[in-house]
Design a protein around this motif. Structure first.
Motif, short mmCIF file in Angstrom:
data_model
loop_
_atom_site.label_atom_id
_atom_site.label_comp_id
_atom_site.label_asym_id
_atom_site.label_seq_id
_atom_site.Cartn_x
_atom_site.Cartn_y
_atom_site.Cartn_z
N ARG A 126 -4.92 10.16 -16.86
CA ARG A 126 -4.97 8.98 -15.99
C ARG A 126 -5.69 9.34 -14.71
NH1 ARG A 126 0.78 7.43 -14.69
NH2 ARG A 126 0.09 5.29 -14.39
N THR A 127 -6.59 8.49 -14.28
CA THR A 127 -7.28 8.72 -13.02
C THR A 127 -6.48 8.10 -11.88
OG1 THR A 127 -8.54 6.67 -13.10
CG2 THR A 127 -9.48 8.59 -14.26
N GLU A 128 -6.81 8.52 -10.67
CA GLU A 128 -6.14 7.94 -9.51
C GLU A 128 -6.40 6.44 -9.43
OE1 GLU A 128 -6.52 8.07 -4.65
OE2 GLU A 128 -6.62 9.98 -5.74
N ASP A 129 -7.62 6.01 -9.74
CA ASP A 129 -7.95 4.59 -9.71
C ASP A 129 -7.10 3.81 -10.71
OD1 ASP A 129 -9.79 4.94 -7.73
OD2 ASP A 129 -11.54 4.93 -9.06
N GLN A 130 -6.85 4.40 -11.89
CA GLN A 130 -6.00 3.73 -12.89
C GLN A 130 -4.57 3.59 -12.37
OE1 GLN A 130 -6.84 6.41 -16.20
NE2 GLN A 130 -7.85 4.76 -17.33
N VAL A 131 -4.04 4.64 -11.77
CA VAL A 131 -2.67 4.58 -11.23
C VAL A 131 -2.59 3.51 -10.14
CG1 VAL A 131 -0.87 5.84 -10.00
CG2 VAL A 131 -2.15 6.97 -11.83
N ARG A 132 -3.58 3.48 -9.27
CA ARG A 132 -3.58 2.48 -8.20
C ARG A 132 -3.62 1.06 -8.78
NH1 ARG A 132 -3.91 4.07 -3.10
NH2 ARG A 132 -4.40 6.26 -2.70
N ALA A 133 -4.47 0.85 -9.75
CA ALA A 133 -4.60 -0.49 -10.33
C ALA A 133 -3.32 -0.90 -11.04
CB ALA A 133 -5.77 -0.51 -11.30
N GLU A 134 -2.72 0.01 -11.80
CA GLU A 134 -1.47 -0.30 -12.52
C GLU A 134 -0.34 -0.60 -11.54
OE1 GLU A 134 -0.88 3.12 -14.91
OE2 GLU A 134 -2.64 2.74 -16.19
N THR A 135 -0.24 0.21 -10.49
CA THR A 135 0.83 -0.01 -9.52
C THR A 135 0.61 -1.29 -8.72
OG1 THR A 135 1.03 2.40 -9.32
CG2 THR A 135 2.17 1.08 -7.68
N LYS A 169 0.83 -1.20 0.00
CA LYS A 169 0.00 0.00 0.00
C LYS A 169 0.86 1.25 0.00
CE LYS A 169 -4.03 2.08 2.26
NZ LYS A 169 -3.48 3.42 2.39
N HIS A 170 1.98 1.22 0.70
CA HIS A 170 2.89 2.37 0.73
C HIS A 170 3.36 2.71 -0.68
CE1 HIS A 170 7.03 4.04 2.17
NE2 HIS A 170 6.21 5.01 1.83
N VAL A 171 3.79 1.71 -1.43
CA VAL A 171 4.29 1.95 -2.79
C VAL A 171 3.17 2.48 -3.68
CG1 VAL A 171 5.35 0.91 -4.82
CG2 VAL A 171 6.08 0.20 -2.53
N ILE A 172 1.97 1.93 -3.53
CA ILE A 172 0.83 2.40 -4.34
C ILE A 172 0.52 3.86 -4.02
CG2 ILE A 172 -1.63 2.11 -4.77
CD1 ILE A 172 -1.17 -0.93 -4.29
N ASP A 173 0.52 4.21 -2.74
CA ASP A 173 0.26 5.60 -2.35
C ASP A 173 1.32 6.54 -2.91
OD1 ASP A 173 -2.02 4.90 -1.00
OD2 ASP A 173 -1.13 5.03 1.00
N LEU A 174 2.59 6.12 -2.88
CA LEU A 174 3.66 6.95 -3.44
C LEU A 174 3.49 7.13 -4.94
CD1 LEU A 174 6.83 5.68 -1.53
CD2 LEU A 174 5.71 7.89 -1.28
N ALA A 175 3.07 6.06 -5.63
CA ALA A 175 2.87 6.16 -7.07
C ALA A 175 1.78 7.18 -7.39
CB ALA A 175 2.50 4.79 -7.64
N VAL A 176 0.71 7.17 -6.61
CA VAL A 176 -0.36 8.15 -6.82
C VAL A 176 0.16 9.56 -6.54
CG1 VAL A 176 -2.58 8.97 -5.91
CG2 VAL A 176 -2.22 6.53 -6.34
#
Length: 323
Positions: free
Chosen positions: A112-121, A96-103
């Motif tokens: 790109r939406t935030e949901d897309q970034v979260r899903a890709e990461t 989750k930490h890495v996903i939050d940093l990616a966003v």
């Protein structure tokens, strides 16, 4: 907050610092039982870790006997529980930490939406956990401080962040371990707060060189550790510990080790492929989501961080600006 039932530590007693064992809220001065342990006083915790396999049952036996000089915990102050020779630090190890940093760093406005970034990461993290390797860098022993010591923020800096981490403490020399062998080399666990000066992480004068962890993480006092080294058999399930860091009473980090991409055994094995591990070394296992960069709230003068990990006690760290 509950104390461990049994732990190794360093305490400042009336006549100075001593290696001690915690039991039932009291501290046994190991110098007072040096003969029973077949050690020479003054005893250091690293000397105990150097002979951990022999000394752990001996320590339990001495505690059970009631021999030696005992001090109430309330009459002592705790110091860093070991002087490590090497500090190996895992990065980007909580999903989750890495996903939050990616966003945080993504160009959300560029289609790109935030949901897309979260899903890709998330997909990338799943692939990394299945096929990748842990990422490590090196910390300096000079950054180590005690669990209740005041931390001074480096002069001229403004983006200082917290990173609560579970730290494994090495209990025997080890090299090129398999994951199945890895935990046999671990004496126990302690708490670490791997502070980071965010504006120093990336080199603006030479972007191609990447991260500069030396400057960002190794200021004096930037690695509070302790107060206890809890033997692994006393620490509970390392795969389901809760890490919680509160700032001024508000929980900023609150996550389980279940969110790790690579578990403790995998981390110890991976770093041992390169590094000859030595007793007393610290292997930091990464920090969960909830850093200051995520909240948009970084450390400032007068803050107090309270850090807890299940079964390992707590730290309480005041923060001041450089004078």
């Amino acid at each position: 907050m509950p104390l461990p039932s049994f732990a190794l530590a360093v305490a400042n007693l009336a006549d100075g610092p001593h290696a001690v064992v915690l039991s039932a809220g009291n501290l046994l001065n190991l110098d007072s039982v040096a003969d029973s342990l077949k050690l020479t006083a003054p005893i250091s915790t690293r000397a105990v870790l150097d002979d951990w396999d022999r000394l752990l049952p001996a320590l339990r036996a001495v505690v059970a006997s009631g021999d030696g000089e005992w001090t109430a915990l309330s009459d002592a102050t705790m110091a860093a529980p070991v002087e490590p020779r090497q500090i190996l630090q895992a990065g980007a190890n909580y999903r989750k930490h890495v996903i939050d940093l990616a966003v945080k760093h993504a160009d959300i406005a560029n289609g790109r939406t935030e949901d897309q970034v979260r899903a890709e990461t998330a997909d990338l993290m799943d692939k990394r956990a299945a096929q990748g390797d842990p990422y490590f860098f090196i910390g300096l022993p000079s950054a180590v401080t005690g669990p209740y010591d005041t931390v001074t923020l480096p002069a001229g800096t403004h983006k200082n962040d917290w990173e609560l981490e579970l730290a494994a403490v090495v209990g025997r020399p080890a090299y090129r371990l398999s994951p199945e062998e890895a935990l046999d080399a671990i004496a126990g666990y302690t708490i670490a707060n791997d502070l980071t000066t965010r504006e120093l992480v990336f080199r603006r004068d030479m972007p191609e060189i990447g991260t500069d962890w030396l400057r960002a993480k190794n200021a004096p006092g930037f690695l509070p550790i302790g107060p206890w080294i809890v033997p692994k058999d006393d620490a509970g399930a390392v795969s389901a510990m809760r890490l919680t860091l509160e700032l001024e009473g508000k929980a900023m980090q609150d996550e389980s080790t279940e969110d790790m991409l690579f578990g403790v055994a995998e981390l110890v094995s991976a770093v041992s492929q390169t590094v000859q591990l030595l007793p007393g070394d610290l292997i930091l296992t990464g920090s969960p989501a909830g850093n200051g960069m995520h909240w948009g709230r970084l450390l400032r003068d007068g803050d107090v961080m309270t850090s807890t990990i299940t079964g390992l006690g707590y730290q309480q760290t005041p923060v001041v600006n450089a004078s």
